[in-house]
Design an enzyme around this catalytic site. Structure first.
Site, short mmCIF file in Angstrom:
data_model
loop_
_atom_site.label_atom_id
_atom_site.label_comp_id
_atom_site.label_asym_id
_atom_site.label_seq_id
_atom_site.Cartn_x
_atom_site.Cartn_y
_atom_site.Cartn_z
N ASP A 168 0.82 -1.20 0.00
CA ASP A 168 0.00 0.00 0.00
C ASP A 168 0.86 1.26 0.00
O ASP A 168 2.04 1.24 0.36
CB ASP A 168 -0.90 0.03 1.24
CG ASP A 168 -2.14 -0.83 1.08
OD1 ASP A 168 -2.45 -1.21 -0.06
OD2 ASP A 168 -2.80 -1.12 2.10
N LYS B 247 -3.68 2.93 -2.41
CA LYS B 247 -4.82 3.82 -2.62
C LYS B 247 -4.69 4.96 -1.63
O LYS B 247 -4.61 4.74 -0.42
CB LYS B 247 -6.14 3.07 -2.41
CG LYS B 247 -6.36 1.94 -3.39
CD LYS B 247 -7.76 1.37 -3.28
CE LYS B 247 -8.00 0.67 -1.97
NZ LYS B 247 -7.17 -0.54 -1.84
N GLY C 67 -0.37 -0.19 8.95
CA GLY C 67 -1.05 -0.43 10.23
C GLY C 67 -1.38 -1.89 10.44
O GLY C 67 -0.53 -2.77 10.29
N ASP C 68 -2.63 -2.16 10.78
CA ASP C 68 -3.11 -3.52 10.99
C ASP C 68 -4.08 -3.87 9.86
O ASP C 68 -4.99 -3.08 9.55
CB ASP C 68 -3.82 -3.64 12.34
CG ASP C 68 -4.29 -5.05 12.61
OD1 ASP C 68 -3.59 -5.76 13.35
OD2 ASP C 68 -5.35 -5.45 12.09
N ILE D 65 -7.97 -3.40 10.46
CA ILE D 65 -8.54 -2.12 10.87
C ILE D 65 -8.56 -1.20 9.66
O ILE D 65 -7.53 -0.65 9.27
CB ILE D 65 -7.76 -1.50 12.03
CG1 ILE D 65 -7.80 -2.43 13.25
CG2 ILE D 65 -8.34 -0.13 12.40
CD1 ILE D 65 -7.05 -1.92 14.45
N ALA E 146 -2.32 2.66 13.74
CA ALA E 146 -1.87 4.05 13.87
C ALA E 146 -2.28 4.69 15.19
O ALA E 146 -1.55 5.51 15.74
CB ALA E 146 -2.41 4.87 12.70
N MET F 286 -8.05 8.72 8.95
CA MET F 286 -8.25 9.51 7.73
C MET F 286 -9.15 10.71 8.02
O MET F 286 -10.09 11.01 7.29
CB MET F 286 -8.84 8.63 6.61
CG MET F 286 -7.89 7.51 6.18
SD MET F 286 -8.67 6.31 5.06
CE MET F 286 -9.52 5.25 6.26
#
Length: 263
Positions: free
Chosen positions: A40, A62, A94-95, A98, A124, A176
């Protein structure tokens, strides 16, 4: 070769918030064993540097407003690589579980008879609290922790249960959240959250360019004005993320704890 990473299988691996020191040992082992890594945009460059030379790296990141690959295309690429007999790592910031769209990939791969597993990573919110010297929970003041995403599809409103999210005894982590900061603050205050509720905005968590901004919920829109669209940002809202709880609340908390101990 790793006994749990056979040719033709896939691991969804959490890359953590970006700092390679926060990568799990299992994630590093899987990266070393992979034939191909689909990563990512939020995966830190230090993490990608751990991928051995000769391993194929494919960016499928993305970012808000700039999608290099849609989810259907990513699903197809993962399945195609696995069916070709490759050991596939899908590396997610991150995970994976999630806000990582793991379910779509799990379902697609399973439908093709492909073995797929998940390696968790540090999310995060945990990294942001650590960087800010704060806790995500606080005994007596923050008994709940809620993760939400402020990302909505183009043209759609941010559809959240603001009454539930405004609970005063909770910490709210908004992923976000930069673009929606003003709306988040307005809706929470309208739902009853105190305007002076502490907030912490974490930008580029765990990376050398990390910034931690602090303020009050009523000023959240102003806190994020200097943050670029390209910088991933997380909002943490609640008493637990204050530098320290207000003296009156701390005193009351200590008194309550003492009463509970001696009662």
């Amino acid at each position: 070769m790793s006994h749990d990473f056979l040719p033709g299988s896939v691991w969804l691996v959490g890359a953590g918030p970006g700092d390679p020191d926060l990568l799990t040992r299992k994630a590093e082992r899987l990266l070393a064993a992979a034939d191909i890594v689909f990563y990512d945009a939020l995966v830190g460059p230090g993490v990608l540097a751990l991928v051995p030379p000769g391993t194929e790296l494919v960016g499928v990141g993305k970012r808000s407003g700039r999608h290099s690959k849609d989810q259907v295309s990513i699903n197809v690429l993962l399945a195609r690589a696995a069916l070709a007999g490759k050991r596939v790592v899908r590396l997610k910031g991150g995970d994976p579980s999630i806000f990582g769209r793991s379910t779509e990939e799990l379902d697609h791969l399973a439908a093709h008879g492909i073995t797929v597993r998940i390696c968790p990573g540090i999310t995060a919110a945990s990294a942001a609290a650590a960087s800010g010297g704060a806790s995500l929970t606080l005994r007596g003041l923050a008994r709940k922790l809620t993760f939400v995403t402020a990302h909505a599809r183009a043209g759609e409103a941010l559809d959240l249960d603001w009454t539930a999210l405004a609970a005063p005894d909770a910490t709210l982590a908004v992923y976000m959240g930069r673009a929606a900061a003003a709306e988040v603050a307005r809706e929470l205050i309208a739902a009853g959250r105190a305007p002076d509720t502490p907030v912490m905005v974490a930008v580029n968590v765990s990376l050398p360019t990390e910034r931690i901004l602090r303020g009050r919920l009523s000023a959240l829109a102003f806190l994020v004005e200097t943050i670029s669209d390209s910088d991933p940002s997380l909002l943490l809202i609640g008493e637990a993320v204050a530098v320290s709880p207000p003296l009156g609340q701390r005193t009351a908390l200590v008194q309550n704890l003492n009463a509970a101990t001696t009662g």
